[in-house]
Design a protein around this motif. Structure first.
Motif, mmCIF file in Angstrom:
data_model
loop_
_atom_site.group_PDB
_atom_site.id
_atom_site.type_symbol
_atom_site.label_atom_id
_atom_site.label_comp_id
_atom_site.label_asym_id
_atom_site.label_seq_id
_atom_site.Cartn_x
_atom_site.Cartn_y
_atom_site.Cartn_z
ATOM 1 N N LYS A 196 0.825 -1.211 0.000
ATOM 2 C CA LYS A 196 0.000 0.000 0.000
ATOM 3 C C LYS A 196 0.860 1.263 0.000
ATOM 4 O O LYS A 196 0.473 2.298 -0.540
ATOM 5 N N MET A 197 2.012 1.159 0.621
ATOM 6 C CA MET A 197 2.865 2.344 0.760
ATOM 7 C C MET A 197 3.878 2.472 -0.363
ATOM 8 O O MET A 197 4.672 3.416 -0.368
ATOM 9 N N ASP A 198 3.863 1.549 -1.321
ATOM 10 C CA ASP A 198 4.911 1.512 -2.338
ATOM 11 C C ASP A 198 5.028 2.832 -3.091
ATOM 12 O O ASP A 198 6.123 3.370 -3.273
ATOM 13 N N MET A 199 3.890 3.373 -3.511
ATOM 14 C CA MET A 199 3.926 4.598 -4.312
ATOM 15 C C MET A 199 4.441 5.783 -3.492
ATOM 16 O O MET A 199 5.003 6.732 -4.038
ATOM 17 N N TYR A 200 4.239 5.729 -2.187
ATOM 18 C CA TYR A 200 4.687 6.847 -1.345
ATOM 19 C C TYR A 200 6.174 6.754 -1.016
ATOM 20 O O TYR A 200 6.779 7.748 -0.660
ATOM 21 N N MET A 201 6.751 5.585 -1.118
ATOM 22 C CA MET A 201 8.172 5.418 -0.817
ATOM 23 C C MET A 201 9.042 5.472 -2.060
ATOM 24 O O MET A 201 10.267 5.487 -1.956
ATOM 25 N N THR A 202 8.418 5.515 -3.239
ATOM 26 C CA THR A 202 9.187 5.551 -4.479
ATOM 27 C C THR A 202 8.855 6.753 -5.341
ATOM 28 O O THR A 202 9.413 6.910 -6.421
ATOM 29 N N THR A 203 7.927 7.591 -4.868
ATOM 30 C CA THR A 203 7.538 8.758 -5.652
ATOM 31 C C THR A 203 8.692 9.735 -5.803
ATOM 32 O O THR A 203 9.630 9.768 -4.992
ATOM 33 N N THR A 204 8.625 10.538 -6.847
ATOM 34 C CA THR A 204 9.659 11.557 -7.059
ATOM 35 C C THR A 204 9.462 12.776 -6.163
ATOM 36 O O THR A 204 10.360 13.607 -6.051
ATOM 37 N N ASP A 205 8.301 12.882 -5.548
ATOM 38 C CA ASP A 205 8.058 13.959 -4.578
ATOM 39 C C ASP A 205 8.829 13.616 -3.303
ATOM 40 O O ASP A 205 8.449 12.720 -2.550
ATOM 41 N N HIS A 206 9.899 14.330 -3.081
ATOM 42 C CA HIS A 206 10.796 13.949 -1.979
ATOM 43 C C HIS A 206 10.133 14.113 -0.612
ATOM 44 O O HIS A 206 10.467 13.404 0.341
ATOM 45 N N VAL A 207 9.166 15.036 -0.500
ATOM 46 C CA VAL A 207 8.490 15.211 0.783
ATOM 47 C C VAL A 207 7.671 13.970 1.119
ATOM 48 O O VAL A 207 7.746 13.404 2.218
ATOM 49 N N VAL A 208 6.866 13.534 0.149
ATOM 50 C CA VAL A 208 6.044 12.346 0.370
ATOM 51 C C VAL A 208 6.925 11.114 0.536
ATOM 52 O O VAL A 208 6.676 10.264 1.391
ATOM 53 N N ARG A 209 7.960 11.013 -0.288
ATOM 54 C CA ARG A 209 8.844 9.843 -0.217
ATOM 55 C C ARG A 209 9.530 9.736 1.146
ATOM 56 O O ARG A 209 9.590 8.668 1.756
ATOM 57 N N SER A 210 10.027 10.854 1.640
ATOM 58 C CA SER A 210 10.738 10.824 2.925
ATOM 59 C C SER A 210 9.790 10.433 4.057
ATOM 60 O O SER A 210 10.165 9.680 4.959
ATOM 61 N N ARG A 211 8.541 10.900 3.981
ATOM 62 C CA ARG A 211 7.589 10.574 5.039
ATOM 63 C C ARG A 211 7.145 9.122 4.955
ATOM 64 O O ARG A 211 6.920 8.460 5.965
ATOM 65 N N GLY A 212 7.005 8.610 3.757
ATOM 66 C CA GLY A 212 6.649 7.207 3.613
ATOM 67 C C GLY A 212 7.731 6.283 4.151
ATOM 68 O O GLY A 212 7.444 5.311 4.861
ATOM 69 N N ILE A 213 8.987 6.585 3.825
ATOM 70 C CA ILE A 213 10.101 5.766 4.332
ATOM 71 C C ILE A 213 10.196 5.880 5.844
ATOM 72 O O ILE A 213 10.437 4.895 6.549
ATOM 73 N N LEU A 214 9.991 7.087 6.351
ATOM 74 C CA LEU A 214 10.045 7.277 7.807
ATOM 75 C C LEU A 214 8.946 6.482 8.498
ATOM 76 O O LEU A 214 9.167 5.875 9.548
ATOM 77 N N LEU A 215 7.742 6.463 7.892
ATOM 78 C CA LEU A 215 6.644 5.704 8.486
ATOM 79 C C LEU A 215 6.994 4.223 8.563
ATOM 80 O O LEU A 215 6.779 3.572 9.589
ATOM 81 N N LEU A 216 7.546 3.672 7.484
ATOM 82 C CA LEU A 216 7.926 2.262 7.488
ATOM 83 C C LEU A 216 8.997 1.992 8.548
ATOM 84 O O LEU A 216 8.939 0.987 9.269
ATOM 85 N N GLY A 217 9.949 2.897 8.651
ATOM 86 C CA GLY A 217 10.987 2.730 9.677
ATOM 87 C C GLY A 217 10.431 2.772 11.086
ATOM 88 O O GLY A 217 10.825 1.981 11.955
#
Length: 1368
Positions: free
Chosen positions: A292-313
């Protein structure tokens, strides 16, 4: 277009220039059409705030561009702005933000603006579509769309209308059924999970769509509509979310991620915890979550990407105990390791890596190969010192975890990688990061102990980084929220210094150099570090620094400007250097110290005849430093001790005096003539060396025989000079010549003490010398108590000698000590007629007793004998003196002997024996009569309570049974009538003799000390007895009843608590009726019924005193009930409140009926007593009802009582008009406030502050209330230190400061004046605009206080005046 650039260009050269230079164009003169075209393009390509900034450049541009206000919600539109979550659970409109909200620019600019929005006071933010705010008004659930920058509003159909429409839908999810009783739940559910979109047409029509996720449908309305249009179709929630545009909002990840531009903080802790709980419970697989979070952790939008990776961590860190398979761990490892190169998402990558490293073996952990890859990627991609503090801390936690748990991954590194780890700390300044980084260096260096390893190669470079932090300077204040303190940082750095021996060539020179610093902190740290480094580096490395270390330490030790702490650290360091720097040359430090030119000159100077008496404090300090250095050297080993004694001991003792000198001095003492002065320096050094010998003997006493047999040893040297030294020391101790100052006597006593505490196996004393020393000290204790200094030195010496015997049990010395000291000093307390003051006898006995348990038991027995003897012989010894004597004996027994025995054991049987013996002594009515008449009763009662309190329940039962049998046989009251019920009023016996009162008082003290589980015989009889005496105004009976009802003492008569409750109700009713009895009729009856020789005023006075005592008794019973949380305390409180208001009743009595009362009426006296009763109930007591006497104490009972009574008292005070009644209420409420916990009072400060200030003003007029005034002032000062209290005080600052300035001149108590001035100083920290108008009044009060008689008041007055005069 950037507004700053526009503004800069517009303000540039506006006219022609000289010097042939071309003039710059005047931007303000642009044609209006061009300006409007530029404004339109700014709005089209830029954003609303750029448009606002464009209009702010100059007046011409402002006139050309249309104003954004008044255009409704048409363009200009804030589409690129997002309502930014505040975090910490603070919604938009939270009081902490002062009515402002923050907006974030979603464009590349990434700017923040803080906008005032007054509507947030009565609106709730539902959503933030396209930069607008969708608001719900609290009052009528109206839905409104607000432009945050222009504050234009569009009204939509209300939320209530939407609810009514949805109510008629046929199918709704079960969790949101619209029941009439649950409408609030419906509002709450929908308002939290609504998402919106906005469209504004060219014609100005505003259309809003609400996505109702819990229902699965949408609602649409325009600004001009009255109702909502609800979709006839329904979608699943995830399908509904996929269709929604995220206009100026943070995207949602499922229902649990609160990110939709609303006030909830992004990835709030609660949301992450909820997701982690789902994963832990297998309700959500990690694979599904990542999908479910794949698009948020791989998007080119660095704000969304950083928050998605942080959430998984973050989720991964919360499932550390969930088992994960190898493939999952490997996949996660690959992902987070690869993300370390994504600097824009670095925080999430660090959190994920750390979570993987923390996982334990049994639940699936990262493999060593992946750890190596992680380290390599970390060192290659993570610029540690370029990150924020929190991210740097994560970096050091990762490194620390790798080094602690996976050292194999680091051991195979090359030098460049290893140095990269250490280099990461270079220039680090964060305290918490430094703590971790120092630990990283420590572990890294320990991993490579090989001389040819990386630690040895990189030691110089790594230490260059570490050395920048020494000494540690810590500027963060207290309460900064940091987990690191300066001591923690310094300790961590010291461990890093000591992590490897390869730091030694760099550390020792640095530390020795810092010893020359002018900063005391640097010196102390250098000494502490040097001490630890000497111990760690070892002799082989430290021997080369021995000379440099000695010279630097010598400078510190003999520097007169050094404080005692610095000298102490230097001496400790010297001791470590001597003990840990062993070398092939045993005489290394002997030669360094004893042959040091400065030391030789100092010893020569001290032992010269000219220096026989030290003339200055500097000389004394130098002597003490010299003695410390020599004694440290001597006590380091047997060899050193022997060498030092060979060099100096014999010479020093001979300088002090020979046997002929001793005999001459004895003769001169007898003749009264003066003797030649004694060299104090030589005496001091001799005693210091003697102490060193004792320390060596304590270490090697098991091998003492080899020391004695050696041809050259310290023991033989000491033995040769021992007799001479003993004679000299005893002569100084006994001599009364004025030339022997305190220093001589103290030094001589120390020498004798040292000899007496030698280990028995190594004792070089003659057979009778030990006993002679004890006899001499004992003689001083008994006969020379006038010389206070010598007496206390001797007592301390005897105590130390007795304590040293415990180190070597079953020795002959114990017998000698007991016979010589204990048997002669302890019996002194048993004698009544002696010249030595009782206080000194008690002190000597107690101090000797502290030397051992057997000795203290002997002291306790002697005190018991002394008490009993004084009771039986009190007639002969005199009444007053005997009472004081017994009081002092019991005070010593209870406050010193019993507490000491309680910590050492063996007190129970002793207390039982003493209590039973006291009962035997007091079972005669004649003795009781004498005890009462001589004032011994209070002391005996206090002692009995303490004795009973320390006994076990079984022992207490024996005491109670014996006391009850004595009462049954001696008391004249009808005991048989009391067995089955509480006696009726007419059956109570009103009269009793003095001995009977004393007997009941003794019995009540036994009841007070009982444990709750102690069985009590014939409880009904006891309650009747105490009730009889209570109604006659006898306070000990009240203490007993209070203890009974507080502890609910165990008795077979009362199987249920409600039986005892009924008896309590009867007792309270009788007390109430007795106090409320008609005083006028009693007086008339007394006047008519008494003979002429009986003064009616005496009858009235006794009656009034009895009622006052009954009120006090009620207070004690109420205290017992209050402490155990019994609701009946309310009955007592309301009765006392009724008595407080008695003056209101008295005021309604006609004047002719009021005459018999005189000026001090009975009701007024009772009101004063009732006010004092609240003090009894709220204050802590040493008399009874405390932990020492096993009372039941419910937590927070004072807070609850305060909360219950506060509104009642506030109401009564407002209603009361009579001055005396109001004053009584102020007294009572003052007692409640002053004894309640200050935080509880501060919580209600807004209600009680004015009452407190008024009571301070009124109560300060009467000297009897001075203690209460001081207590209330302390509570007020507590309010002044609290932020909430300050707010309340600011609202009433005029009246509070007016009262405080008057208290500055309070005549009855110095501490009131001092505290009032301190409060005025504290007022100076309040807002200037509030306090400045009071400046003149405060300064005048402070100037007046400058003439106060007390110095402490004058000092605070000076500070107060200076503080307030400094205001501009």
């Amino acid at each position: 277009m950037a507004a700053g650039a526009l503004r800069q260009r517009a303000s540039s050269h506006r006219g022609g220039g000289g010097g042939g230079k071309e003039a710059m164009p005047c931007w303000a003169s642009l044609h209006i059409d061009v300006t409007q075209l530029i404004a339109a393009r700014v709005l089209a390509t830029g954003d609303f705030l750029d448009y606002v900034r464009f209009r702010a450049v100059c007046s011409g541009w402002r006139a050309a561009a249309a104003s954004p206000r008044g255009c409704g919600l048409l363009d200009p539109h804030p589409r690129r702005w997002m309502l930014f979550p505040e975090g910490f659970g603070q919604r938009p409109g939270h009081p902490a933000h002062g009515g402002h909200a923050r907006f974030f620019d979603l464009s590349t600019a990434g700017a923040f603006v803080r906008v005032p929005i007054p509507e947030l006071e009565d609106h709730h933010v539902l959503d933030s579509p396209d930069g607008l705010l969708l608001l719900l008004r609290f009052e009528d659930t109206a839905l409104r769309l607000l432009h945050p920058f222009t504050r234009d509003v569009a009204d939509l159909p209300s939320f209530h209308c939407l609810a009514q429409q949805l109510k008629h839908l046929e199918e709704l999810p079960n969790r949101i059924r619209l029941l009439d009783a649950d409408v609030f739940y419906f509002y709450r559910t929908l308002s939290r999970e609504v998402c919106s979109a906005v469209n504004i047409t060219a014609s100005g029509t505003i259309n809003v769509m609400l996505a109702l996720a819990p229902i699965g449908c949408v609602a649409v309305a325009s600004a001009c509509d009255d109702v909502w249009t609800i979709s006839s179709w329904a979608l699943e929630e995830n399908e509904l979310e996929a269709t929604l545009p995220y206009q100026g909002k943070l995207p949602k990840i499922g229902r649990l991620l609160a990110c939709c531009g609303r006030w909830t903080e992004m990835f709030s802790s609660a949301s992450v915890d909820a997701l982690a709980a789902l994963v832990n419970k297998d309700n959500l697989t990690l694979f599904d979550l990542v999908s479910k979070m794949d698009m948020y952790m791989t998007t080119t939008d660095h704000v969304v990407r950083s928050r998605g990776i942080l959430l998984l961590g973050e989720i991964l860190s919360r499932i550390s105990f969930k088992c994960l398979d190898v493939n999952t761990i490997t996949t996660l490892s690959d992902f987070f390791i690869s993300r370390l190169s994504d600097w824009q998402a670095i925080r999430g990558a660090l959190v994920g890596c750390l979570a993987l490293l923390h996982r334990k073996q049994g639940v699936g952990c990262i493999v060593i190969a992946d750890v190596k890859r992680l380290v390599e990627s970390f060192l290659q991609n993570v610029p540690v010192q370029s990150l924020a503090t929190a991210d740097r801390k994560l970096c050091f936690e990762i490194l620390s975890c790798i080094l602690d748990r996976y050292p194999e991954a680091v051991k195979q590194m090359d030098g460049e990688q290893l140095y990269g780890i250490c280099e990461a700390i270079d220039e680090e300044k964060g305290p918490e990061c430094l703590m971790l980084s120092f630990h990283v260096v420590e572990v890294v260096m320990k991993l490579f102990p090989d001389p040819s390893g990386l630690a040895a190669q990189l030691a110089g470079d790594v230490f260059e980084i570490l050395s920048k932090y020494f000494p540690v300077y810590f500027t963060h204040g207290v309460g900064n929220g940091l987990d690191a303190t300066r001591e923690d940082l310094s300790r961590a750095l010291m461990h890093a210094f000591c992590s490897t021996q390869y730091f030694e060539p760099f550390v020792i020179p640095l530390l020795l150099d810092k010893l020359s610093s002018s900063l005391p902190l640097a010196k102390i740290d250098s000494l502490k570090y040097l001490d630890n480094c000497i111990r760690f580096y070892g002799a082989d490395r430290m021997v080369r620094h021995a000379s440099a270390v000695w010279y630097k330490l010598k400078e510190v030790i003999f520097d007169l400007s050094s404080d005692q702490l610095l000298i102490s650290e230097a001496l400790n360091c010297l001791k470590s250097a001597i003990m840990y720097t062993d070398s092939s040359d045993k005489d290394l430090f002997i030669n360094l110290i004893l042959l040091d030119e400065d030391i030789v000159n100092k010893i020569r100077s001290v032992s010269s005849v000219d220096k026989s008496i030290l003339s200055s404090l500097e000389d004394l300090a130098q002597l003490h430093a010299l003695g410390s250095v020599i004694s440290i050297l001597a006590e380091s080993s047997t060899y050193f001790c022997t060498r030092v004694l060979q060099e100096h001991f014999v010479h020093l003792v001979d300088i002090v005096g020979t046997k002929a000198d001793y005999e001459s001095r004895q003769l001169n003492d007898c003749n009264g003539s003066s003797s030649a002065p004694v060299n104090y320096g030589a005496l001091y050094l001799s005693v210091q060396l003697l102490s060193s010998c004792r320390e060596v003997a304590l270490v090697s006493y098991k091998d003492c025989s080899s020391v004695k047999l050696a041809k050259e040893s310290w023991w033989l040297i000491l033995e040769k000079k021992l007799e001479q030294l003993i004679h000299l020391l005893r002569s100084f101790s006994r001599s009364m010549q004025p030339m022997f100052r305190q220093e001589y006597v103290s030094c001589a006593v120390k020498g004798l003490l040292t000899l007496a505490t030698f280990p028995e196996q190594c004792l070089p004393l003659p057979a009778n010398a030990y006993e002679d020393i004890l006899l001499m000290f004992t003689s001083i204790i008994i006969n020379k108590f006038e010389n206070v200094d010598l007496w206390r030195l001797s007592l301390k010496a005897l105590t130390s000698i007795g304590s040293s015997i415990a180190e070597f049990p079953a020795s002959e010395r114990e017998v000698v000590y007991y016979r010589t000291v204990v048997d002669k000093i302890v019996p002194l307390v048993e004698s009544y007629d002696t010249s030595m003051p009782l206080s000194l006898r008690l002190e000597a006995s107690y101090e000797v007793g502290t030397a051992g348990l057997n000795y203290m038991l002997r002291v306790a027995k002697s005190l018991e004998v002394a008490v009993v003897t004084n009771i039986s012989e009190s007639e002969a010894n005199g009444r007053t003196k005997c009472a004081e004597h017994v009081a002092h004996l019991f005070e010593c027994y209870s406050s010193r002997v019993l507490p000491w025995l309680l910590t050492s054991g063996g007190v129970n049987e002793l207390a039982l024996s003493f209590a039973l013996r006291l009962l035997d002594e007091t079972k005669d009515l004649t003795v009781l009569d004498r005890i009462s008449s001589q004032g011994l009763l209070d002391s005996l009662m206090t002692g009995m309570k303490l004795l009973v309190g320390v006994c076990t329940a079984e022992q207490q039962s024996l005491i109670v049974q014996k006391a009850y049998s004595i009462i049954s046989s001696m008391l004249s009251l009808p005991m048989k009538l009391m067995t089955g019920r509480l006696l009726a009023v007419d059956e109570l016996v009103p009269s009793h003799s003095v001995p009977e009162t004393a007997l009941i008082s003794m019995f009540s003290s036994i009841i007070v000390g009982l444990r709750p589980q102690t069985p009590v015989p014939d409880m009904m009889v006891m309650i009747n007895l105490f009730t009889v005496f209570l109604l006659n105004g006898k306070m000990p009976a009240a203490y007993a009843l209070a203890s009974i009802f507080n502890k609910y003492l165990h008795s077979p008569e009362f199987s249920h608590e409600n039986q005892l409750d009924k008896i309590l109700d009867d007792i309270l009713e009788r007390c109430f009726s007795t106090v409320l009895a008609n005083s006028s009729s009693e007086i008339s009856h007394s006047s008519a019924g008494t003979s002429d020789d009986v003064d009616s005023s005496d009858v009235f006075s006794g009656n009034k005193l009895s009622k006052i005592n009954i009120l006090s008794s009620l207070a004690w019973i109420g205290k017992g009930l209050l402490m155990r949380g019994d609701e009946k305390v309310k009955d007592i409180s309301m009765f006392l409140l009724k008595i407080l208001c008695s003056d209101e009743i008295l005021a309604s009595i006609p004047p002719h009926q009021e005459e018999p009362y005189g000026g001090d009426s009975s009701d007024t006296s009772l009101a004063i007593s009732a006010a004092s009763a609240f003090h009894v109930m709220m204050s802590d007591s040493e008399m009874c009802l405390n932990k020492k006497f096993h009372a039941r104490i419910k937590p927070l009972y004072k807070q609850r009582f305060f909360s219950i009574l506060m509104p009642i008292f506030l109401s009564k005070i407002k209603e009361t008009t009579a001055v005396t009644t109001k004053l009584a209420l102020y007294r009572a409420f003052g007692h409640i406030i002053s004894n309640a916990p200050v935080p509880a009072v501060i919580t209600e400060a807004h209600q009680i502050l004015l009452m407190m200030v008024d009571s301070l003003a009124k109560l300060s007029l009467d000297i009897e209330d001075k203690d209460l005034v001081y207590s209330l002032l302390l509570v007020f000062s507590g309010m002044l230190m609290d932020e909430k209290g300050k707010e309340c005080i600011l609202d009433n600052i005029q009246i509070t400061m007016s009262v405080l300035t008057k208290l500055v001149s309070y005549p009855h108590m110095m501490v009131v004046r001092e505290t009032a001035l301190q409060c005025l100083v504290a007022f100076s920290t309040l807002p200037h605009s509030k306090i400045y108008p009071m400046r003149r009044k405060v300064v005048q009060a402070a100037i007046k206080a400058l003439d106060d008689k007390k110095r402490a008041v004058r000092q605070v007055a000076v500070r107060c005046r200076q503080t307030w005069q400094s205001f501009a």
